[in-house]
Enzyme design. Structure first.
Site, PDB file in Angstrom:
ATOM      1  N   ASP A  19       0.835  -1.207   0.000  1.00 33.76           N
ATOM      2  CA  ASP A  19       0.000   0.000   0.000  1.00 33.76           C
ATOM      3  C   ASP A  19       0.870   1.257   0.000  1.00 33.76           C
ATOM      4  O   ASP A  19       0.715   2.134  -0.844  1.00 33.76           O
ATOM      5  CB  ASP A  19      -0.921   0.009   1.231  1.00 33.76           C
ATOM      6  CG  ASP A  19      -1.743  -1.260   1.316  1.00 33.76           C
ATOM      7  OD1 ASP A  19      -2.632  -1.437   0.476  1.00 33.76           O
ATOM      8  OD2 ASP A  19      -1.465  -2.078   2.214  1.00 33.76           O
ATOM      9  N   TYR A 190       6.316 -14.391   0.160  1.00 29.92           N
ATOM     10  CA  TYR A 190       5.614 -14.563   1.433  1.00 29.92           C
ATOM     11  C   TYR A 190       6.156 -15.816   2.127  1.00 29.92           C
ATOM     12  O   TYR A 190       6.551 -16.776   1.458  1.00 29.92           O
ATOM     13  CB  TYR A 190       4.106 -14.677   1.189  1.00 29.92           C
ATOM     14  CG  TYR A 190       3.526 -13.410   0.594  1.00 29.92           C
ATOM     15  CD1 TYR A 190       3.514 -12.219   1.332  1.00 29.92           C
ATOM     16  CD2 TYR A 190       3.031 -13.388  -0.710  1.00 29.92           C
ATOM     17  CE1 TYR A 190       3.007 -11.049   0.781  1.00 29.92           C
ATOM     18  CE2 TYR A 190       2.521 -12.218  -1.264  1.00 29.92           C
ATOM     19  CZ  TYR A 190       2.514 -11.055  -0.512  1.00 29.92           C
ATOM     20  OH  TYR A 190       2.025  -9.894  -1.066  1.00 29.92           O
ATOM     21  N   GLN A 252      13.648   1.660  -2.309  1.00 33.25           N
ATOM     22  CA  GLN A 252      12.938   1.248  -3.523  1.00 33.25           C
ATOM     23  C   GLN A 252      13.840   1.342  -4.751  1.00 33.25           C
ATOM     24  O   GLN A 252      13.806   0.479  -5.618  1.00 33.25           O
ATOM     25  CB  GLN A 252      11.676   2.100  -3.720  1.00 33.25           C
ATOM     26  CG  GLN A 252      10.490   1.596  -2.910  1.00 33.25           C
ATOM     27  CD  GLN A 252       9.210   2.346  -3.238  1.00 33.25           C
ATOM     28  OE1 GLN A 252       9.249   3.539  -3.535  1.00 33.25           O
ATOM     29  NE2 GLN A 252       8.087   1.678  -3.148  1.00 33.25           N
ATOM     30  N   ARG A 268       6.499 -10.520  -5.299  1.00 38.95           N
ATOM     31  CA  ARG A 268       5.215 -10.843  -4.667  1.00 38.95           C
ATOM     32  C   ARG A 268       4.275  -9.633  -4.730  1.00 38.95           C
ATOM     33  O   ARG A 268       4.687  -8.527  -5.133  1.00 38.95           O
ATOM     34  CB  ARG A 268       5.453 -11.258  -3.211  1.00 38.95           C
ATOM     35  CG  ARG A 268       5.798 -10.080  -2.312  1.00 38.95           C
ATOM     36  CD  ARG A 268       6.113 -10.496  -0.888  1.00 38.95           C
ATOM     37  NE  ARG A 268       5.901  -9.377   0.029  1.00 38.95           N
ATOM     38  CZ  ARG A 268       6.269  -9.368   1.295  1.00 38.95           C
ATOM     39  NH1 ARG A 268       6.894 -10.420   1.811  1.00 38.95           N
ATOM     40  NH2 ARG A 268       6.015  -8.324   2.067  1.00 38.95           N
ATOM     41  N   GLY A 269       3.044  -9.829  -4.261  1.00 43.63           N
ATOM     42  CA  GLY A 269       2.129  -8.708  -4.019  1.00 43.63           C
ATOM     43  C   GLY A 269       1.800  -7.912  -5.263  1.00 43.63           C
ATOM     44  O   GLY A 269       1.353  -8.458  -6.264  1.00 43.63           O
ATOM     45  N   GLU A 270       2.050  -6.612  -5.216  1.00 42.97           N
ATOM     46  CA  GLU A 270       1.691  -5.767  -6.361  1.00 42.97           C
ATOM     47  C   GLU A 270       2.877  -4.942  -6.860  1.00 42.97           C
ATOM     48  O   GLU A 270       3.223  -4.967  -8.031  1.00 42.97           O
ATOM     49  CB  GLU A 270       0.529  -4.837  -5.966  1.00 42.97           C
ATOM     50  CG  GLU A 270       0.117  -3.920  -7.088  1.00 42.97           C
ATOM     51  CD  GLU A 270      -1.288  -3.351  -6.958  1.00 42.97           C
ATOM     52  OE1 GLU A 270      -2.142  -3.993  -6.322  1.00 42.97           O
ATOM     53  OE2 GLU A 270      -1.516  -2.255  -7.493  1.00 42.97           O
ATOM     54  N   ASP A 271       3.510  -4.203  -5.944  1.00 40.63           N
ATOM     55  CA  ASP A 271       4.514  -3.254  -6.433  1.00 40.63           C
ATOM     56  C   ASP A 271       5.779  -3.944  -6.931  1.00 40.63           C
ATOM     57  O   ASP A 271       6.305  -3.592  -8.003  1.00 40.63           O
ATOM     58  CB  ASP A 271       4.848  -2.234  -5.332  1.00 40.63           C
ATOM     59  CG  ASP A 271       5.624  -1.072  -5.902  1.00 40.63           C
ATOM     60  OD1 ASP A 271       5.180  -0.504  -6.915  1.00 40.63           O
ATOM     61  OD2 ASP A 271       6.701  -0.754  -5.375  1.00 40.63           O
ATOM     62  N   SER A 272       6.286  -4.941  -6.185  1.00 38.45           N
ATOM     63  CA  SER A 272       7.514  -5.617  -6.653  1.00 38.45           C
ATOM     64  C   SER A 272       7.232  -6.384  -7.952  1.00 38.45           C
ATOM     65  O   SER A 272       8.115  -6.543  -8.799  1.00 38.45           O
ATOM     66  CB  SER A 272       8.090  -6.544  -5.575  1.00 38.45           C
ATOM     67  OG  SER A 272       7.142  -7.481  -5.134  1.00 38.45           O
TER      68      SER A 272
HETATM   69  O1  TRH Z   1       4.620  -6.082   0.736  1.00 41.45           O
HETATM   70  P1  TRH Z   1       3.685  -6.699  -0.220  1.00 41.45           P
HETATM   71  O2  TRH Z   1       3.301  -8.069   0.066  1.00 41.45           O
HETATM   72  O3  TRH Z   1       2.404  -5.810  -0.324  1.00 41.45           O
HETATM   73  C1  TRH Z   1       1.113  -6.349  -0.444  1.00 41.45           C
HETATM   74  C2  TRH Z   1       0.606  -6.223  -1.843  1.00 41.45           C
HETATM   75  O4  TRH Z   1       0.671  -4.904  -2.332  1.00 41.45           O
HETATM   76  C3  TRH Z   1      -0.806  -6.700  -1.897  1.00 41.45           C
HETATM   77  O5  TRH Z   1      -1.335  -6.542  -3.199  1.00 41.45           O
HETATM   78  C4  TRH Z   1      -1.638  -5.941  -0.893  1.00 41.45           C
HETATM   79  O6  TRH Z   1      -2.923  -6.426  -0.915  1.00 41.45           O
HETATM   80  C5  TRH Z   1      -1.033  -6.103   0.470  1.00 41.45           C
HETATM   81  O7  TRH Z   1       0.301  -5.652   0.473  1.00 41.45           O
HETATM   82  C6  TRH Z   1      -1.817  -5.353   1.510  1.00 41.45           C
HETATM   83  O8  TRH Z   1       4.341  -6.690  -1.689  1.00 41.45           O
HETATM   84  P2  TRH Z   1       4.627  -5.519  -2.712  1.00 41.45           P
HETATM   85  O9  TRH Z   1       3.361  -4.980  -3.251  1.00 41.45           O
HETATM   86  O10 TRH Z   1       5.588  -6.032  -3.684  1.00 41.45           O
HETATM   87  O11 TRH Z   1       5.326  -4.376  -1.869  1.00 41.45           O
HETATM   88  C7  TRH Z   1       6.649  -4.481  -1.442  1.00 41.45           C
HETATM   89  C8  TRH Z   1       7.317  -3.122  -1.509  1.00 41.45           C
HETATM   90  O12 TRH Z   1       8.575  -3.194  -0.886  1.00 41.45           O
HETATM   91  C9  TRH Z   1       7.550  -2.627  -2.937  1.00 41.45           C
HETATM   92  O13 TRH Z   1       7.334  -1.223  -2.988  1.00 41.45           O
HETATM   93  C10 TRH Z   1       9.023  -2.914  -3.153  1.00 41.45           C
HETATM   94  C11 TRH Z   1       9.559  -2.658  -1.777  1.00 41.45           C
HETATM   95  N1  TRH Z   1      10.841  -3.271  -1.433  1.00 41.45           N
HETATM   96  C12 TRH Z   1      11.889  -2.430  -1.155  1.00 41.45           C
HETATM   97  O14 TRH Z   1      11.757  -1.179  -1.240  1.00 41.45           O
HETATM   98  N2  TRH Z   1      13.074  -2.965  -0.757  1.00 41.45           N
HETATM   99  C13 TRH Z   1      13.283  -4.307  -0.678  1.00 41.45           C
HETATM  100  O15 TRH Z   1      14.397  -4.754  -0.340  1.00 41.45           O
HETATM  101  C14 TRH Z   1      12.178  -5.158  -1.007  1.00 41.45           C
HETATM  102  C15 TRH Z   1      12.372  -6.656  -0.935  1.00 41.45           C
HETATM  103  C16 TRH Z   1      10.971  -4.612  -1.363  1.00 41.45           C
END
Ligand code: TRH
Length: 382
Positions: A19, A190, A252, A268-272
């Site tokens: 988020d 995860y 990021q 995983r998730g959305e942003d990565s």
């Molecule tokens: O952390 P997430 O599992 O977030 C999830 C998803 O967005 C999901 O759709 C949502 O429903 C839930 O949250 C509530 O995975 P995501 O989306 O990939 O977000 C991880 C963030 O962390 C992304 O912006 C990349 C960042 N990141 C870093 O900045 N540094 C790192 O070393 C890593 C591994 C990730």
């Protein structure tokens, strides 16, 4: 007609980093590429600080990289609503704030990303709440959706990184690591994924592998695999053909570089997931776990869309590894089959990344969408 330049974004951190990861990236892009003034309301500064290390959690309001960040609590004194308000992921705007909104306020609910076909029909629909109108903005992979979050320069930056060994070397130097000649894999997933079976498959690979794991909730499973009680950042562990490095949770932009410097990325998730697409490298996506197998439908909708033009054998290798990653185990044969298609997957992933980057990005579409609503209101069409 010029759009009003003040936008508010509300972000509730439900779980993990997605988020805030998306809201922060969107805020920065709206500010830097569209010259908007952004106030970003965040309900949990402590979690946000992991992604935005400059945050001072003791402050009610602060400016970071040109974005005004506001701690959002039940007792936060809220100003009158901005002309454009983004409510991220149906986070529910505070009543006191809703009370200040006008019928002319552009109220946009930014939804989660999905490649499912229903998104095309639901994107940009609206519903009335009293005198207010709430618009539903769905990110997506087709031109009928709200598009994907993408800074204008990201694909060129990633291509430059891929072609510039000295830049890659500087990145590994910044982590205190040598530039490995082996196949490089980043691992972000995860904790319920079959991590130890993946590590075993990598250890039994026919070629040496360097695996990079940013510190996260999966470290206990990784520790188990190596027979350790706990792992620390900076630790390196080896078993057969696998050498694994535990690295810090990155910023990021450094995470983007990690994705660009590796040959395969587990995300995983959305942003990565979106960042892995822009890195242009083969990746394995683990969707966020949802009830009623919704995450499996989402995975298959994405695989069908992304691999639509891919040669059959390569596509099967990609599907098999994704399906195994969602199940209880990855076999050495599934992993090895994926590796045997790596060159084709690499070319294909880069092509898909370039093709998707031709579409208008999400921030630009949001701006165009808001301009249209403002124009319609001023012409009394709504
Ligand atoms: O952390 P997430 O599992 O977030 C999830 C998803 O967005 C999901 O759709 C949502 O429903 C839930 O949250 C509530 O995975 P995501 O989306 O990939 O977000 C991880 C963030 O962390 C992304 O912006 C990349 C960042 N990141 C870093 O900045 N540094 C790192 O070393 C890593 C591994 C990730």
């Amino acid at each position: 007609m010029a759009i009003d330049k003040n936008w508010d974004i509300f972000c509730k951190i439900v779980d993990n980093f997605g988020d805030i990861g998306i809201c922060w990236r969107l805020a920065k892009q709206l500010q830097s590429e569209h010259q908007l003034t952004i106030h970003l309301y965040i309900d949990d500064l402590h979690v946000a600080q992991q992604l935005i290390p400059a945050i001072d959690t003791s402050l009610g309001q602060q400016s970071i990289q040109g974005i005004s960040i506001i701690a959002w609590h039940a007792d936060t004194k809220l100003p009158a609503a901005a002309p454009v308000v983004i409510e991220s992921f149906a986070c529910e705007l505070p009543q006191a704030y809703l009370d200040t909104m006008q019928p002319s306020t552009v109220w946009i609910n930014l939804e989660y990303l999905s490649a499912e076909s229903w998104v095309d029909d639901f994107h940009a629909k609206s519903s009335k709440r009293g005198a207010l109108t709430r618009h539903f903005f769905f990110p997506g992979f087709t031109t009928s959706t709200g598009g994907l979050l993408r800074e204008h320069a990201i694909t060129q930056q990633q291509q430059r990184l891929a072609q510039t060994p000295t830049q890659q070397q500087s990145f590994w130097d910044s982590l205190g690591l040598a530039h490995s000649p082996h196949l490089k894999v980043s691992l972000f997933c995860y904790p319920h994924a079959p991590i130890t079976t993946l590590l075993l498959a990598m250890a039994q690979s026919s070629q040496p592998i360097s695996c990079y794991v940013p510190a996260s909730s999966i470290l206990p499973s990784v520790a188990d695999f190596f027979g350790q009680s706990a792992l620390h950042i900076g630790g390196t562990f080896t078993q057969q053909n696998l050498t694994l490095h535990v690295i810090p949770f990155l910023s990021q932009s450094d995470y983007d570089q990690l994705l660009g410097c590796c040959d395969i990325n587990f995300v995983r998730g959305e942003d990565s997931w979106i960042r892995a697409i822009w890195a242009g490298k083969p990746f394995i996506w683990q969707p966020y776990l949802q009830t009623e197998q919704t995450h499996i439908k989402k995975l298959h909708a994405f695989l069908d869309l992304f691999y639509a033009q891919c040669a059959d054998a390569t596509k099967v290798a990609a599907y098999n590894l994704h399906n195994a990653w969602l199940s209880e185990q990855i076999s050495t044969a599934t992993w090895q089959d994926y590796l045997s298609h790596l060159s084709a997957l690499n070319t294909y992933s880069r092509q898909q990344s370039n093709a998707l980057a031709q579409q208008t990005d999400l921030a630009t579409k949001l701006v165009i969408f808001s301009e249209k609503i403002i124009k319609n209101i001023s012409e009394n069409k709504v």
